[in-house]
Motif scaffolding. Sequence first.
Motif, PDB file in Angstrom:
ATOM      1  N   UNK A  41      25.806  40.342  51.296  1.00 32.67           N
ATOM      2  CA  UNK A  41      27.005  39.529  51.558  1.00 32.67           C
ATOM      3  C   UNK A  41      28.032  40.399  52.264  1.00 32.67           C
ATOM      4  N   UNK A  42      28.594  39.874  53.356  1.00 34.56           N
ATOM      5  CA  UNK A  42      29.619  40.603  54.098  1.00 34.56           C
ATOM      6  C   UNK A  42      30.790  39.671  54.388  1.00 34.56           C
ATOM      7  N   UNK A  43      31.909  40.271  54.696  1.00 36.65           N
ATOM      8  CA  UNK A  43      33.091  39.532  55.124  1.00 36.65           C
ATOM      9  C   UNK A  43      33.356  39.921  56.569  1.00 36.65           C
ATOM     10  N   UNK A  44      33.555  38.927  57.428  1.00 31.54           N
ATOM     11  CA  UNK A  44      33.795  39.202  58.845  1.00 31.54           C
ATOM     12  C   UNK A  44      35.106  38.570  59.286  1.00 31.54           C
ATOM     13  N   UNK A  45      35.580  39.023  60.424  1.00 31.48           N
ATOM     14  CA  UNK A  45      36.826  38.485  60.965  1.00 31.48           C
ATOM     15  C   UNK A  45      36.569  37.119  61.613  1.00 31.48           C
ATOM     16  N   UNK A  46      37.614  36.306  61.728  1.00 34.89           N
ATOM     17  CA  UNK A  46      37.450  35.023  62.415  1.00 34.89           C
ATOM     18  C   UNK A  46      36.960  35.192  63.858  1.00 34.89           C
ATOM     19  N   UNK A  47      37.411  36.241  64.538  1.00 36.21           N
ATOM     20  CA  UNK A  47      36.960  36.481  65.911  1.00 36.21           C
ATOM     21  C   UNK A  47      35.461  36.750  65.969  1.00 36.21           C
ATOM     22  N   UNK A  48      34.953  37.517  65.019  1.00 38.81           N
ATOM     23  CA  UNK A  48      33.522  37.795  64.997  1.00 38.81           C
ATOM     24  C   UNK A  48      32.742  36.530  64.668  1.00 38.81           C
ATOM     25  N   UNK A  49      33.245  35.730  63.761  1.00 35.76           N
ATOM     26  CA  UNK A  49      32.582  34.462  63.433  1.00 35.76           C
ATOM     27  C   UNK A  49      32.504  33.569  64.660  1.00 35.76           C
ATOM     28  N   UNK A  50      33.584  33.512  65.416  1.00 40.19           N
ATOM     29  CA  UNK A  50      33.608  32.707  66.633  1.00 40.19           C
ATOM     30  C   UNK A  50      32.600  33.235  67.651  1.00 40.19           C
ATOM     31  N   UNK A  51      32.544  34.548  67.809  1.00 50.02           N
ATOM     32  CA  UNK A  51      31.594  35.146  68.751  1.00 50.02           C
ATOM     33  C   UNK A  51      30.153  34.874  68.324  1.00 50.02           C
ATOM     34  N   UNK A  52      29.884  34.945  67.038  1.00 47.80           N
ATOM     35  CA  UNK A  52      28.538  34.662  66.543  1.00 47.80           C
ATOM     36  C   UNK A  52      28.156  33.201  66.779  1.00 47.80           C
ATOM     37  N   UNK A  53      29.105  32.309  66.562  1.00 46.42           N
ATOM     38  CA  UNK A  53      28.844  30.886  66.830  1.00 46.42           C
ATOM     39  C   UNK A  53      28.579  30.652  68.315  1.00 46.42           C
ATOM     40  N   UNK A  54      29.355  31.332  69.172  1.00 49.20           N
ATOM     41  CA  UNK A  54      29.125  31.220  70.614  1.00 49.20           C
ATOM     42  C   UNK A  54      27.752  31.769  70.993  1.00 49.20           C
ATOM     43  N   UNK A  55      27.371  32.873  70.378  1.00 54.31           N
ATOM     44  CA  UNK A  55      26.065  33.457  70.657  1.00 54.31           C
ATOM     45  C   UNK A  55      24.950  32.485  70.247  1.00 54.31           C
ATOM     46  N   UNK A  56      25.103  31.887  69.076  1.00 49.93           N
ATOM     47  CA  UNK A  56      24.096  30.922  68.607  1.00 49.93           C
ATOM     48  C   UNK A  56      23.977  29.742  69.569  1.00 49.93           C
ATOM     49  N   UNK A  57      25.106  29.289  70.124  1.00 50.42           N
ATOM     50  CA  UNK A  57      25.084  28.188  71.088  1.00 50.42           C
ATOM     51  C   UNK A  57      24.361  28.603  72.369  1.00 50.42           C
ATOM     52  N   UNK A  58      24.627  29.814  72.841  1.00 47.33           N
ATOM     53  CA  UNK A  58      23.946  30.310  74.039  1.00 47.33           C
ATOM     54  C   UNK A  58      22.463  30.548  73.775  1.00 47.33           C
ATOM     55  N   UNK A  88      23.346  31.005  62.558  1.00 47.62           N
ATOM     56  CA  UNK A  88      23.840  32.369  62.724  1.00 47.62           C
ATOM     57  C   UNK A  88      23.218  33.290  61.676  1.00 47.62           C
ATOM     58  N   UNK A  89      23.052  32.789  60.470  1.00 45.27           N
ATOM     59  CA  UNK A  89      22.489  33.622  59.400  1.00 45.27           C
ATOM     60  C   UNK A  89      21.059  34.055  59.687  1.00 45.27           C
ATOM     61  N   UNK A  90      20.347  33.325  60.534  1.00 48.02           N
ATOM     62  CA  UNK A  90      18.995  33.713  60.938  1.00 48.02           C
ATOM     63  C   UNK A  90      19.023  34.678  62.119  1.00 48.02           C
TER      64      UNK A  90
END
Length: 76
Positions: A18-35, A46-48
């Motif tokens: 379990x980790x805690x991330x910044x909102x900016x990193x969460x947004x970047x991960x969501x963008x990466x998943x979309x791409x 994203x978790x996969x």
Amino acid sequence: MVDLKLGRLPDRTPVKLAITITPDLQSALNDYAALYAQAYGREEPVTELIPAMLAAFLDSDRNFAKARDEARKGRP
């Protein structure tokens, strides 16, 4: 003992982290998943993606690999 080409498989027991991330990193991960979905035509949560991203990062870090090998050789 039989000498097989395939070595013994490593431990594949999943480990939950379990980790805690910044909102900016969460947004970047969501963008990466979309791409990723656009590139491969398949949505993955994203978790996969994160474990594969971390493994790729560590595999590409030659300085880490060298230091890790040296540290392991120093162990009994």
